[in-house]
Every structure is written in structure tokens, then in C-alpha cells.
Design an enzyme around this catalytic site. Structure first.
Site, short mmCIF file in Angstrom:
data_model
loop_
_atom_site.label_atom_id
_atom_site.label_comp_id
_atom_site.label_asym_id
_atom_site.label_seq_id
_atom_site.Cartn_x
_atom_site.Cartn_y
_atom_site.Cartn_z
N LYS A 137 13.12 11.54 -74.39
CA LYS A 137 14.43 11.50 -75.06
C LYS A 137 14.49 10.50 -76.22
CE LYS A 137 16.48 13.89 -71.26
NZ LYS A 137 16.34 13.83 -69.83
N TYR A 152 16.37 13.32 -61.06
CA TYR A 152 15.59 14.38 -61.69
C TYR A 152 14.40 13.75 -62.40
CZ TYR A 152 14.38 18.28 -64.83
OH TYR A 152 13.72 19.28 -65.52
N ASP A 189 11.53 5.85 -63.72
CA ASP A 189 11.67 6.95 -64.66
C ASP A 189 12.79 6.58 -65.62
OD1 ASP A 189 12.11 9.22 -66.10
OD2 ASP A 189 12.11 10.60 -64.38
#
Ligand SMILES: *Cc1c(COP(=O)(O)O)cnc(C)c1O
Length: 431
Positions: free
Chosen positions: A265, A142, A237
């Protein structure tokens, strides 16, 4: 009626699905979500006064535990000077320098407001730098919800992405190519057929959005070699792995230097922050230094920077946090793995450091296809049992469990006992 239930009934009237991000709606579980009032250390507290040992940690950011005092103090102090100036601040310099010190692969960095934005921008930079169009992405990874990353997984290598969401046009996804995680020979074939067109390969160095899927030995190294050979960029990522596997994230942990990296995050400690960075000659393509346009009214926001700087500084100055966290992860997930194996339960445990996942499948999980063999109804049943006993897990099978520095061995032992009891109840274990 419980207050959470009443709130959810109101919520669905005014918000699509009652939430601001889909996974929170407990869609696969068939119960209304708990509304959370506050959090402290390793625990969440809901509006009914229920207390939950938390294995989501806000999907990663709260690596030091919830409501960490130094982070909170720095935010409160920053607020008193104003919430946003729309102008350059000293904190942005401190933050940028800190990131480059912690992650050697990052020579220059641009702050943004989410992981989605970081990835979307990094892809634009990769295309601008290489003057090529194609992006290779792996099924099950994702990378946020920007149009070009929302392609359906498919199986095997596809030369052109098919939109995976209504509202995404084929024009947006036709230059995204889907490959299979851990299948280096598939990627090799892809490069052999269209290597000169590939701007970048983007990968989660540890797959953490299809449950947890570890890179096989040689996979990431192979991607690095192929990208170098064909003049394509390698994008890690690290929105989840960054500042989690090690102070320098996955690039440090696996000793691989990507060309570009994306963060989110943990980097914002719970504030809405993302960042992308990497090689200086590539990052100098970004406006106003270069021709690739990217901007943000609230990017580098002073309050968000205060939170991030405090959390990252603590992580940088206390390398023992990673030693302890990774050891705790090995112990906890290792015990979980042993337990399901000894029970002969139809489960798999994948883990690395403080990330882990219990899959309800008998197949080893190495990619998206094998992850999808999991029995999501069984997972939902397990989730409900654990929630009912004060343990907050992800309300979906294909998510990671996160440990924080606030988790204690006694608490994790209690969770292991609970899982054991659950497996007994389900007759996976007969004692
Ligand atoms: C969460 C996540 C994103 C998206 O970040 P948002 O802040 O939710 O936009 C991108 N990539 C990975 C690997 C993620 O886990």
C-alpha cells in the site's frame, strides 16, 4: 442508463463479478459500483462527472492525497528511461536504504509486488529460519490471499486451520493456527501446548481488515515476549499501518521490535509494490544470500520504486505530516464517536491516528467475534446515503476509513454534519 451502470453490465461479461478485486463489486450494497475516471487530492471523480470526498484512499496508499504532484512527476520521469530492465538499478538501493532508515526494525529488505506476496514470502522465511512449521494467525486479520492464510476464523483457539476458500487444500492450511485477537491468555495456552512447533506469530498490529480494532494494552508486548521465550518469530503485517501511524509504522508507534515486517500500500504510493524485511540474520536466509527461494521478474520495478521513493522521502522529511494527520484523525473520529454516543445510536467508533471505523453495533469491538455483531444491512444503508451525498466510504462494514494529508477540516466538518443528518433521519437522534 448511467455510464457506470452500462460499464458494469459490460464488465460482468468479461470479468468474474465485473471486477479485479471482490470488494469493489459492492456485493453487500445492492447497487452497481461507480466507475472512477480520475482522482485529485481528497477527491474521486466518476465517469458521470460525480465528485466524492474519498475515505478509501485506494485502501491506504494515497496518504499524501491522490495524484500528488511530486509523486506523479517522479513516475513520468522514470517512465522516460524505460519501464523495466530486469536488472539491478540504483533506485532499489535508494529504496532499501530509505526503508531501513525509516523503520529501525528493518535491517534488510526485499521488494515484491503486493502485500500478499510480502506475507507469503515472510512466512516462508520464518519457516526456513526456525525450521518449524506452525504459523499463528488471528481471526479477522487479513494477510493477503496466499493459500496458508485463507483459513476460516472459527472461535477460540484452533490447532489446525480449516480452508476458507474453495481451491485451498487442507494440506495448505493445516499448519496455520487460528487465535483470537487481543486474547493473550489464549495465545499463551497455545504456546504452552505447541510452542516448540511455532515458526511465527503474524499479526496486524492494529486490526484494519475487520473494521478497525485496536490492540489492548499489553497484547503486542505479550506476543513479543512469548515469541522470544519460545524462539518463534514475531511478524508485524504492516501493509496498512506501515508509514501510516508514524514514519516507522506500528513498530515505532508502539515501541515494539518484531523480527519480520511486511509492507504494501503506502510503500508503492499507488503502484503495485510490497516488501518484507527485518533482522539481518533472518533476511540473509533469502536467495541468493541464503537457502529460502523467492524471486520476482518485476520486483523493484524502476517506475514503482520512483513512486515509492518520492512518497516515502516526503513522509520522512516532513514529520509534521504525521502530527497533523493523527491530530485530524483524533478530532474527526473523536467528534464522530461523541456524536453517536450522545445520540444513543447503536454504533461504535474505533480509531487510531488517521484510521477509523464506524461499526453498527452496540457492543464494544475488540476482536472478530464482536466486530461480526455489526448490522451490515444498516451499514449498507448508511453507505448508500453517504455516497449519494458525495462521500466515498468503504462499501463494506469490515473495512477502515483512511484520511490523507489532502483532507481538510472544513470537509471533515461537512461529513460530520451529514452523519448527524443521517442519524436524525433514522431517528437515532431526535432534535
Ligand atoms: C491489503 C493487505 C494485504 C494484502 O495486500 P495486497 O497488496 O492486496 O496483496 C496484506 N495484509 C494486510 C494487513 C492488508 O491490509
Amino acid at each position: 442508463m448511467e455510464k457506470s451502470q452500462a460499464l458494469f453490465q459490460e464488465a460482468v461479461k468479461y470479468m468474474p463479478g465485473g471486477v479485479n478485486s471482490p470488494v469493489r463489486a459492492f456485493g453487500n450494497i445492492g447497487i452497481t459500483p461507480k466507475f472512477i475516471e480520475r482522482a485529485e487530492g481528497a477527491y474521486l471523480y466518476d465517469v458521470e462527472g460525480g465528485k466524492y470526498l474519498d475515505f478509501i484512499c485506494s485502501w491506504g496508499p494515497m496518504i499524501l492525497g491522490h495524484n500528488q504532484k511530486d509523486v506523479l512527476d517522479s513516475v513520468v520521469k522514470a517512465c522516460q528511461n524505460g519501464l523495466s530492465f530486469g536488472a539491478a538499478t540504483e533506485r532499489e538501493v535508494v529504496m532499501a536504504k530509505l526503508i531501513t532508515q525509516m523503520v529501525p526494525a528493518v535491517e534488510m529488505v526485499r521488494m515484491v509486488n503486493s502485500g500478499t506476496e510480502a506475507v507469503m514470502s515472510a512466512i516462508r522465511v520464518a519457516r526456513g529460519y526456525t525450521k518449524r512449521k506452525k504459523i499463528v494467525k488471528f481471526a479477522g486479520c487479513y494477510h493477503g490471499h496466499s493459500d496458508s492464510m485463507l483459513i476460516s476464523a472459527g472461535s477460540g483457539v484452533m490447532s489446525s486451520g480449516v480452508p476458507d476458500s474453495a481451491g485451498v487444500t487442507e494440506g495448505c492450511t493445516k499448519d496455520t493456527v487460528s487465535a483470537v485477537y487481543n486474547d493473550l491468555s489464549g495465545v499463551k495456552e497455545l504456546f504452552a501446548s505447541m510452542g516448540e512447533e511455532i515458526a511465527a506469530v503474524i499479526v496486524e498490529p492494529v486490526g484494519a481488515n475487520m473494521g478497525v480494532v485496536l490492540p489492548k494494552k499489553g497484547f503486542l508486548e505479550g506476543l513479543r515476549e512469548l515469541c522470544t521465550q519460545y524462539g518463534s518469530l514475531l511478524i508485524f503485517d504492516e501493509v496498512i499501518t506501515g508509514f501510516r501511524l508514524a514514519a516507522g509504522g506500528a513498530s515505532e508507534y508502539f515501541h515494539i521490535t518484531p523480527d519480520l515486517l511486511t509492507f504494501g500500500k503506502i510503500i508503492g504510493a499507488g503502484m503495485p509494490v510490497g516488501a518484507y524485511g527485518g533482522r539481518r540474520d533472518i533476511m540473509e536466509m533469502v536467495a541468493p544470500a541464503g537457502p529460502v527461494y523467492q524471486a520476482g521478474t518485476l520486483s523493484g520495478n524502476p517506475v514503482a520504486m520512483a513512486a515509492g521513493i518520492t512518497q516515502l522521502t516526503i513522509l520522512k522529511e516532513h514529520p509534521d505530516i504525521y502530527v497533523k494527520l493523527n491530530q485530524m484523525g483524533d478530532d474527526f473520529y473523536g467528534s464522530l464517536k461523541k456524536m453517536v454516543q450522545q445520540a444513543g445510536a447503536p454504533c461504535q467508533v474505533n480509531h487510531i491516528g488517521s484510521l477509523g471505523c464506524l461499526f453498527f453495533t452496540r457492543n464494544p469491538v475488540t476482536d472478530y467475534e464482536s466486530a461480526k455483531t455489526s448490522d451490515t444491512d444498516k451499514y449498507a444503508d448508511y453507505f448508500k446515503y453517504m455516497l449519494g451525498h458525495g462521500v466515498n466510504l468503504a462499501p463494506a462494514q469490515f473495512e477502515a476509513m483512511f484520511l490523507s494529508a489532502a483532507h481538510k477540516k472544513e470537509e471533515l466538518d461537512r461529513v460530520l454534519e451529514l452523519v448527524h443528518k443521517y442519524l436524525e433521519n433514522k431517528r437515532f437522534i431526535t432534535s
